[in-house]
Motif scaffolding. Structure first.
Motif, PDB file in Angstrom:
ATOM      1  N   ALA A  20       0.832  -1.203   0.000  1.00  0.00           N
ATOM      2  CA  ALA A  20       0.000   0.000   0.000  1.00  0.00           C
ATOM      3  C   ALA A  20       0.869   1.257   0.000  1.00  0.00           C
ATOM      4  N   LYS A  23       2.230   1.817  -3.476  1.00  0.00           N
ATOM      5  CA  LYS A  23       1.186   2.375  -4.350  1.00  0.00           C
ATOM      6  C   LYS A  23       1.045   3.877  -4.119  1.00  0.00           C
ATOM      7  N   CYS A  24       0.996   4.274  -2.868  1.00  0.00           N
ATOM      8  CA  CYS A  24       0.867   5.699  -2.541  1.00  0.00           C
ATOM      9  C   CYS A  24       2.124   6.467  -2.938  1.00  0.00           C
ATOM     10  N   ASN A  28       3.001   9.974  -5.132  1.00  0.00           N
ATOM     11  CA  ASN A  28       3.308  11.170  -4.349  1.00  0.00           C
ATOM     12  C   ASN A  28       4.776  11.422  -4.033  1.00  0.00           C
TER      13      ASN A  28
END
Length: 65
Positions: A20, A23-24, A28
């Motif tokens: 996760a 993915k973030c 960013n």
């Protein structure tokens, strides 16, 4: 000796959290951050595979005795 179920459960949970985070971070953060987080995931996978190989080696050594 194989990883205990409790340890393995925590590693699997950590893998999910790291995925996760990757993915973030892919959206960013700078590529270096994604690379470093990915290395964490790779290290966990390597640890699990090493434990399997160590069990095979131990079994072979014990069979030879």
């Amino acid at each position: 000796m194989a990883l205990s179920k409790q340890t393995l459960d925590h590693l699997l949970e950590a893998e999910g959290n790291i995925r996760a985070a990757i993915k973030c971070a892919a959206v960013n953060e700078k590529p270096l951050v994604v690379t470093q987080i990915s290395k964490l995931l790779y290290d966990i996978e390597s640890l699990k595979e090493f434990e399997k190989l160590q069990d095979i080696v131990d079994a072979h050594i014990n069979d030879g005795d």
